[in-house]
Design a protein around this motif. Structure first.
Motif, short mmCIF file in Angstrom:
data_model
loop_
_atom_site.label_atom_id
_atom_site.label_comp_id
_atom_site.label_asym_id
_atom_site.label_seq_id
_atom_site.Cartn_x
_atom_site.Cartn_y
_atom_site.Cartn_z
N SER A 123 -4.49 9.13 -6.96
CA SER A 123 -5.43 8.24 -7.00
C SER A 123 -5.46 7.46 -5.67
O SER A 123 -4.83 7.27 -4.97
CB SER A 123 -5.01 7.03 -7.99
OG SER A 123 -4.68 7.89 -9.07
N SER A 124 -6.70 7.11 -5.16
CA SER A 124 -7.26 6.45 -4.05
C SER A 124 -7.46 4.91 -4.52
O SER A 124 -7.30 4.40 -5.73
CB SER A 124 -8.24 6.80 -3.36
OG SER A 124 -9.60 6.68 -4.19
N GLU A 138 -5.89 2.50 2.45
CA GLU A 138 -6.91 2.98 3.06
C GLU A 138 -8.09 2.10 2.73
O GLU A 138 -9.22 2.09 3.40
CB GLU A 138 -7.19 4.56 2.74
CG GLU A 138 -7.85 4.63 1.59
CD GLU A 138 -6.99 4.38 0.09
OE1 GLU A 138 -7.47 4.57 -1.07
OE2 GLU A 138 -5.83 4.14 0.21
N ASN A 180 -3.68 8.54 -2.68
CA ASN A 180 -4.81 8.89 -1.93
C ASN A 180 -4.62 10.25 -1.13
O ASN A 180 -4.81 10.40 -0.02
CB ASN A 180 -5.25 7.79 -0.76
CG ASN A 180 -6.57 8.09 -0.14
OD1 ASN A 180 -7.40 8.95 -0.77
ND2 ASN A 180 -6.54 7.99 1.13
N CYS A 181 -4.29 11.24 -2.05
CA CYS A 181 -3.90 12.59 -1.57
C CYS A 181 -4.72 13.53 -2.48
O CYS A 181 -4.89 13.46 -3.36
CB CYS A 181 -2.40 12.71 -1.48
SG CYS A 181 -1.36 12.83 -2.86
N GLY A 198 -1.65 12.22 2.16
CA GLY A 198 -2.35 10.81 1.85
C GLY A 198 -1.79 9.47 2.70
O GLY A 198 -1.83 9.74 4.06
N ASN A 199 -1.72 8.61 2.27
CA ASN A 199 -1.28 7.29 2.84
C ASN A 199 0.25 7.39 3.39
O ASN A 199 0.77 6.21 3.86
CB ASN A 199 -1.59 5.99 2.07
CG ASN A 199 -2.92 5.89 1.65
OD1 ASN A 199 -3.99 6.67 2.17
ND2 ASN A 199 -3.36 4.92 1.06
#
Length: 880
Positions: free
Chosen positions: A281-282, A286, A311-312, A369-370
């Motif tokens: 999930s994003s 970001e 976020n990946c 991701g993050n």
């Protein structure tokens, strides 16, 4: 300085928080003692007894932070272990408590490491402990700590004592413990025993459904649990309403739900003892929700889990024993030996797709991701011990902990190459710099320095990354830079020769024996120089023949075969001949091909007696890849070098000076004290009141010749403003120069009188702070034109003597140190020593935001190097 709390990883890969113990922990400490058996309590207190009394618990949980310092290792709001020291002068008594069920997990070792660091910072020099002779686990904690432990047996008890300085042995032991723990902690991500997909969907072409389908399609060996409260069955599998309702252990949970639901899902995973989560999930840092992301990280660390994302794109492994594809990529990659990590999900998709087109096999893939939890450093630690991984390839946008990277990456790179693309080559600094060092660091130099120092191969593009990965994943590292070229067209051979020369490679003349053999077996019109031009009509077997002869030449370290398809030959036949000929190439020499055809690489090159042979579309591509491989081979062959280890007394003395200084620019006196403690010579000086008479008196005391300098806020380029007077040989000259400076410069001006240093080569050694990487150490040609020439080299502190000499070797003006145009040579070794010692100083004082030693006068060999001017700015607040 150690800032608590800190997160740490235990020996079994689970996470804990190391924090200060306090009065609010009384009940938790009571619970810890109740989990200790009578034998453990006996070992702790060296006598038979029950759990501590309320008064003792009150003492244990009331440290004062000075004479009594106590730490706890906490997980799930439970204290797994505690440790403390009671100070006695420059020594301290140390003791630990660990619950029986948690012994052997490395808790005592972690507490000892952190207590030792706090004690060093407080001025403690050694630890003592009284240990029951039968308490083998505690004895092993001390023995394996890396400290030099002295044991004395007295009445069935061991009196243990050791210095707590940061010795090389201790640092190496601590780093190895950290590496092993990190590797174990993320193994569950690549080899889970079961996987739950939270957010699995019945709707095709949704992310949750794509991940579920990929897990099934990849042939994952373990149980798969779709989780969706709105469905009873998805893809022919029973669906569960929640993680808790599964009723079986879950190793890995893949989370693909809206951002607003992620926290509750991760908390449910923690409650269900899930070992790892991948948050697809994003909607977090970001897009500005930094706090939400921090909360996720706190949850997983408190629970002892590890998390990829948020976020990946996900994670996959081609390990035939697992075959897990927890991504929403459209296709499973080919099986191979390259492990990929990408901070960008979109580029991760491209990398997986491109690897299939190249025929490049993948071992593992991670979309970071993050990077809220699992980082590049964790992946390096894991892949370093993974026998399936031969090459590590990274796409990075930021760094989490560069100090750990500097320590870990060289260890990994000596065993397997690390290739990286780091985006963001634009100007790193936009503020007005207040020193030479800061001004020189306002370019993308920090990452270049980091990679050069650690042996990481930086490429400019993703295409170059794959070109290099194709070479290093299939071929040996070249032992030298000499390239032999076989081609059926002169033009591409010339292009390759030019590209090689531009990148430090050479195409040497072939040995006479090689030339005779080529002349005997090639057509009369063939060129037998290097490149060997067989002409366009060369049949397939001629490729094999020429390849064998050139590869056997003792003056060749690598071989490239170029093929341009004319009408008279077929690419597949030529490729098959090259594959056969590859079997005659010595095992230590790399082989690559260039097939300049729109049809791409023939399949015959993918499998032959020597295995896969990398192929490129243009000569320049293979030259770039080979040059990088040669650089890597040279880096790997160089000695590791030795860093200066400041003694505990030096470290504590340095910290004492810093403690007495505020933030901002320091005066010369504390700077000189810091440099002297670190072992760096400075010119004798006196800071005097702003009067000609005071300057005259100071000069008389120091002796002639001397130098007069002005000091004032904002006065960086003193010589430009008339703030430096050299070669003053009389008291009158000093008084006259002082009068002139005080008249021409601001009223706030003060004066420094220095004993003049003999003539030598002027160098610069300094420190600038990179917002992402921290302190950057720089060295170069100094003097007044330093910012004009920009002839400097950068590294991340601390550095070794090998690093320092490489910095000097990389300078355009390095000939100055060897005696340029009749000038006497300079003491390069002394300058390298200054560089290493400044790196050690910065390691002890991370608050150094900017440092200029300019000039450092490098004297004749054997006479050393002397700092003639210095500026230093501290910034504890974190402002750069």
């Amino acid at each position: 300085m150690l800032q608590l709390p800190v997160e740490a990883i235990l020996r079994d890969g689970t996470s804990v928080v190391i924090r200060a113990l306090g009065p609010a922990d009384r009940d938790r400490m009571g619970a810890l003692f109740r989990r200790m058996s009578p034998r453990a309590l006996h070992d702790r207190f060296c006598c038979a007894r029950r759990a501590p009394t309320e008064e003792e618990l009150a003492f244990f949980t009331s440290p004062d932070g000075a004479g009594h310092v106590a730490l706890a290792a906490v997980s799930h709001d439970r204290i797994l272990g505690a440790g403390r020291y009671l100070r006695r002068g420059d020594a301290a008594e140390v003791a630990f408590e660990v619950g029986d069920a948690d012994q052997g997990r490395g808790i005592g070792t972690l507490l000892l490491e952190h207590l030792a660091r706090l004690a060093r910072e407080a001025g403690v020099r050694r630890f003592r402990a009284l240990v029951e002779a039968g308490n083998r686990q505690m004895i092993e904690v001390f023995a394996n700590s890396g400290f030099a432990v002295r044991e004395t047996l007295a009445g069935g008890q061991l009196e243990v004592e050791f210095e707590i300085a940061d010795t090389e042995r201790f640092l190496a032991a601590a780093a190895e413990r950290e590496r092993r723990a990190a590797a174990r902690s993320i193994r569950v991500l690549f080899a889970p025993g079961s996987v739950a997909v939270v957010g699995a969907s019945r709707t095709p072409r949704t992310i949750g459904r794509a991940i579920l389908d990929n897990l099934i399609r990849s042939g994952y060996r373990g149980p798969i649990y779709p989780v969706n409260p709105q469905a009873e069955e998805i893809a022919g599998r029973r669906c569960y309403a929640s993680i808790a309702s599964i009723g079986a252990p879950v190793d890995l949970a893949v989370v693909a739900v809206p951002a607003r639901r992620v926290r509750e899902v991760v908390e449910a995973c923690a409650a269900a003892c899930v070992r790892g989560v991948v948050v697809i999930s994003s909607g977090f840092a970001e897009v500005g929700d930094v706090e939400g992301e921090r909360e996720l990280r706190a949850i997983v660390r408190e629970a002892g889990m590890r998390m990829v994302g948020p976020n990946c794109l996900g994670i996959l492994s081609t390990d035939p024993d697992v075959r897990v594809d927890a991504t929403f990529a459209p296709a499973f990659p080919l099986v191979g030996n390259v492990s990929l990590a990408s901070q960008s999900g979109a580029l991760g998709l491209m990398m997986l797709d491109f690897s299939r087109r190249l025929g490049l096999g993948i071992a593992d893939f991670v979309s970071l991701g993050n990077k809220a939890d699992v980082s590049v450093n964790d992946l390096l630690a894991y892949w370093d011990g993974d026998p399936r991984t031969r090459v590590i390839a990274l796409y990075l946008e930021s760094f989490g902990n560069p100090r750990t990277f500097v320590r870990l990456a060289p260890q990994v790179a000596r065993r397997r190459p690390i290739i990286a693309v780091k985006s963001g080559r634009s100007a790193a600094g936009t503020r007005a710099a207040c020193s030479h060092s800061a001004a020189l660091a306002c370019l993308d130099v920090g990452i270049d320095a980091l990679f050069a120092q650690t042996g990481v191969l930086r490429t400019d593009t993703l295409e170059q990354l794959f070109d290099l990965a194709s070479l290093l994943s299939t071929q040996p590292v070249p032992e030298g830079a000499r390239v032999g070229v076989v081609t059926n067209a002169g033009g591409p051979g010339i292009l390759l020769a030019d590209a090689c020369e531009a990148r430090g490679l050479a195409l040497p003349a072939l040995a006479e024996a090689t030339q005779r053999a080529l002349r005997a077996r090639l057509p009369a019109n063939a060129g037998i120089a290097n490149p060997v031009d067989m002409t366009a009509a060369a049949p397939p077997e001629t490729f094999a023949t020429a390849l064998e002869l050139v590869a056997q030449d003792p003056g060749v370290d690598a071989v490239v075969v170029i093929y341009v398809p004319p009408l008279v030959t077929q690419p597949d036949e030529v490729a098959a001949a090259i594959a056969r000929g590859a079997g005659t190439v010595p095992a230590h020499k790399p082989l690559a091909t260039v097939f300049m055809s729109s049809a791409g690489t023939p399949a015959a090159l993918a499998d032959g007696p020597r295995g896969a042979i990398p192929s490129y579309g243009f000569p320049e591509n293979v030259a770039i890849a080979l040059a990088a491989a040669v650089r890597y081979g040279r880096w790997r062959a160089r000695p590791a070098g030795t860093a200066v280890a400041l003694t505990l007394e030096q470290q504590q003395a340095i910290r004492a000076v810093v403690a007495g200084c505020g933030d901002g620019w320091l005066s010369l006196d504390p700077i000189a004290r810091l440099l002297a403690i670190a072992g760096v010579r400075t010119a004798e000086h006196a800071l005097v009141e702003p009067s000609p008479a005071a300057a005259r008196a100071a000069a008389a005391a120091l002796g002639f010749p001397c130098v007069l300098k002005a000091v004032a806020p904002g006065l960086v380029h003193k010589s430009d403003r008339g703030g430096v007077a050299l070669d003053l040989t009389t008291a009158g000259e000093v008084e006259e120069a002082a009068s002139r400076m005080l008249h021409d410069l601001p009223a706030s001006t003060h004066l420094i009188v220095q004993r003049q240093v003999p003539r030598g080569v002027e160098a610069l050694v300094g420190v600038a702070t990179d917002p992402a990487l921290g302190p950057l150490l720089l060295a170069g040609i100094g003097g007044t034109a330093v910012e004009l020439y920009k002839d400097v080299a950068f590294r991340i502190a601390p550095v070794t003597d090998v690093d320092a000499h490489e910095m000097l070797d990389s300078l355009r003006g390095r000939a100055l140190f060897d005696g340029y145009r009749g000038a006497p040579p300079a003491d390069r070794a002394a300058l390298a020593d200054v560089i290493v010692r400044i790196g050690a100083l910065v390691d002890v004082v991370p608050e150094v935001a900017e440092l200029d030693l300019n000039p450092v006068i490098v004297l004749a060999p054997g006479r050393g190097a002397v700092v003639a001017d210095a500026r230093l700015r501290l910034a504890r607040s974190g402002t750069l």
